[in-house]
Design a protein around this motif. Sequence first.
Motif, PDB file in Angstrom:
ATOM      1  N   ASN A   1     -64.668-141.677 -18.089  1.00 22.42           N
ATOM      2  CA  ASN A   1     -65.156-140.657 -19.172  1.00 22.42           C
ATOM      3  C   ASN A   1     -63.756-140.503 -20.116  1.00 22.42           C
TER       4      ASN A   1
ATOM      5  N   THR B   1     -65.618-141.580 -12.942  1.00 21.43           N
ATOM      6  CA  THR B   1     -67.268-141.326 -12.947  1.00 21.43           C
ATOM      7  C   THR B   1     -67.466-141.671 -11.421  1.00 21.43           C
TER       8      THR B   1
ATOM      9  N   SER C   1     -58.820-135.249 -13.277  1.00 23.70           N
ATOM     10  CA  SER C   1     -58.736-135.908 -14.605  1.00 23.70           C
ATOM     11  C   SER C   1     -57.330-135.776 -15.094  1.00 23.70           C
TER      12      SER C   1
ATOM     13  N   ASP D   1     -67.561-148.624 -17.849  1.00 27.02           N
ATOM     14  CA  ASP D   1     -68.163-147.982 -16.987  1.00 27.02           C
ATOM     15  C   ASP D   1     -66.822-147.531 -15.724  1.00 27.02           C
TER      16      ASP D   1
ATOM     17  N   GLN E   1     -62.463-138.360 -23.181  1.00 27.60           N
ATOM     18  CA  GLN E   1     -62.712-137.210 -24.363  1.00 27.60           C
ATOM     19  C   GLN E   1     -61.482-137.203 -24.983  1.00 27.60           C
TER      20      GLN E   1
ATOM     21  N   SER F   1     -65.155-147.298 -24.246  1.00 31.83           N
ATOM     22  CA  SER F   1     -64.831-147.267 -22.911  1.00 31.83           C
ATOM     23  C   SER F   1     -65.518-148.298 -22.168  1.00 31.83           C
TER      24      SER F   1
END
Length: 785
Positions: free
Chosen positions: A727, A753, A698, A724, A729, A722
């Motif tokens: 992710n 992902t 990440s 596909d 946060q 967002s």
Amino acid sequence: MKDDSHPIICCLVFFFFFFRFLGETTRADNIGEKKSVYIVYTGAATSSTMGSSRETHIQLLASVLQRREHAEKRFVHAYSRGFSGCAVWLTKAEAHLLSKRHDVVSVFVDPIYQLHTTRSWDFLQYDLETFSNPRLDSASLSDQPDTIIGILDTGIWPESDSFNDKGMGPIPSRWKGVCMEGHDFQASKCNRKLIGARYYNASDNDDDSESKKPNDEDQTARDIVGHGTHTASTAAGISVPGASYYGLAEGTAKGGSPGSRIAVYRVCMSSGCRGSAILAAFDDAISDGVDVLSLSLGAAAYSKPDFSTDPIAIGSFHAVEKGITVICSAGNDGPTSSTVVNAAPWILTVAATTIDRDFESDIVLGGNIVVKGEGINFSNLKSSPTHQLIHGKSAKSSVGSNDDASKCFPSALNGDKINGKIVLCDHSDDSYSKKEIRNAVKELGGIGLIFIDNLERSVASPSGDFPMTVVSSKEAADILSYINSTKTPTATILPTVTVNKFKPAPVVAYFSSRGPSSQTENNLLKPDVAAPGVNILAAWIQTNKTEEVPAGKKPTLYNLISGTSMSCPHVSGIAATIKSMNPSWSPSAIKSAIMTTATQTNNEKLPMMTDSGSKATPYDYGAGEVSPTGALQPGLVYEATTNDYLQFLCNYGYSLSTIKLITAVQSGFRCSDNSSTDLISELNYPTIAISQPTSKGSKSVTRTVRNVGADDETTYTVSVISTDGVNVQVKPEKLEFTKAMTTLSYQVVFSTTASSPTNNDLFGSLTWSNGKYGVRTPFVVSATS
């Protein structure tokens, strides 16, 4: 025995010292060696250099040239007020020696940059009467100071109605500039609207031009090109009712900040814009007291100079450091990706879009079949389709190829076959411009032109009385079908009509340069925003050129021009208005307000598109289309200090010793121990760009915002959009501001992902909202590191 060696030795000694002297003189003057103008950039202006810059730089040059008098003759410009440096004549060897000195940031050949060349404000739904000159229109704003917009361009036509100063108050006392006398330009040409004008002598880089004298047209701030007049009136021209281009686009011509003052710096000639002149203008403008600088010019996309050898990046850094907002055009090298220029993070970089106005010049085919076209012409053809129509390939000359004739290359056409006919031409490459083909067809006796051009369909080309229009390949299919269906195809081209409330708009213009910027390793998103730049009506110069003038008409005083050159002053006007209402705001706060309130939808309430019909992305328009009224109330702002920009330079790869030369703000500054290009993403910018995390990893970035809304105590909640594959946060998800806590930070964590495509860039956005303001930050996760 007589010693004959004495006179021989004397001769040898004489010639030894003679040739040594000659060698020194040759080294000093570099006789026979080619000299060019070089810019020697020595960084920040310090108390020791200000006021004595010329003497300081003469001593610097003398260290290389050996003799002081030769150094004095080499000077072109000295820079001392906003930063330190000079432009001088040097050989390549001399430039190399200077570049090795510890007190020199960079030495580079004086570059030549190019220009990036009404209803637009109505389309942006900007209430100019409310946010005009505070002394004239709004008592509630009466305490706000005037703003001064500096225009670096081709000069100005001071007699234009757009620069009338009727009703304007006294010139701000902080203004320290001048109105330079010049050829056909008296100091009296300046007024309370046009408060300053400067020009800079051109200097060729040819070896023999060191002693050349500039001609009269170089010795003036008067605009003989038109570009500078157009951009100045777009940024700050007063409202002029009844303006039009020979009756087209009729309405009120107005600038984005009609109450602002204008200061013009003529740095461009018809041949281009010298980097040495651009730096001289920055140096003067910083000292003169401008609030905003607008530059509709820049390097070519393929050159991509380093920040330390780019006059615009250098000058704008020092301007921003002094609190001046700098807005620049993104370039006209689209739609190719990675063509954006003026990409330094301290610059606000502007792309170009269309507005909801179309210039329709239709074709009527035999049988009264109507095909819509785009162009600006005042056709005198019959309105009925009685004129013969021919495809270029059917008019092939004996020496031309079918392909060249289809494209109407002049050498490939047979005049006997074209005479008296309307010609249909493919325009799929730029070997010949539309103007060149138009002139050739006209000389061969053609009476009209229809171009097939998907890219340039939405940008109307002027052709005066000559009937000329542009269609897309889809529209051309109907024309070709008709030509193939009859032995004697006929047609006519109708004169242009103005179509307002055209949909969809805005659309990203085909010519607008695209991101990502290769200079920042995909870790800084550019361009920043988009603004109207297609067929913009604004003030023009008086000229005797009649090529585009309809019969019986006088040359127009308002012209329709396209380019990111036109989008840039739109944003400059908005920035000036924000500054007038928030005089204490920094350039980064003003930039943030413009970026976080930008829109991404068109007048059909659908996502913005490009000219090619694809969905536009932040690489096309940055944060989106500017919203002038929205930018006046941003809610939160992202700010960056000089130290933040210095850390950016650390991450970019500059050494600490070089950075300390660039700026006088040195107290305690150190580059981070882990400086790297990846950390460019950490700059507190209103957009986010990172390279894609590894499959199991990440990446995170931190941003800080300041509450500038009406409520001291307020809570903002984040929402994320967002795609596909990634992710996102945000920590924390709420920002609670109080009177004591006006600035808060948050972290954004990106992770890929299992379905993440490894070769696609991923786009999205996060928006902070308190129910009154929406503060949007777009992001891009780049597939390439």
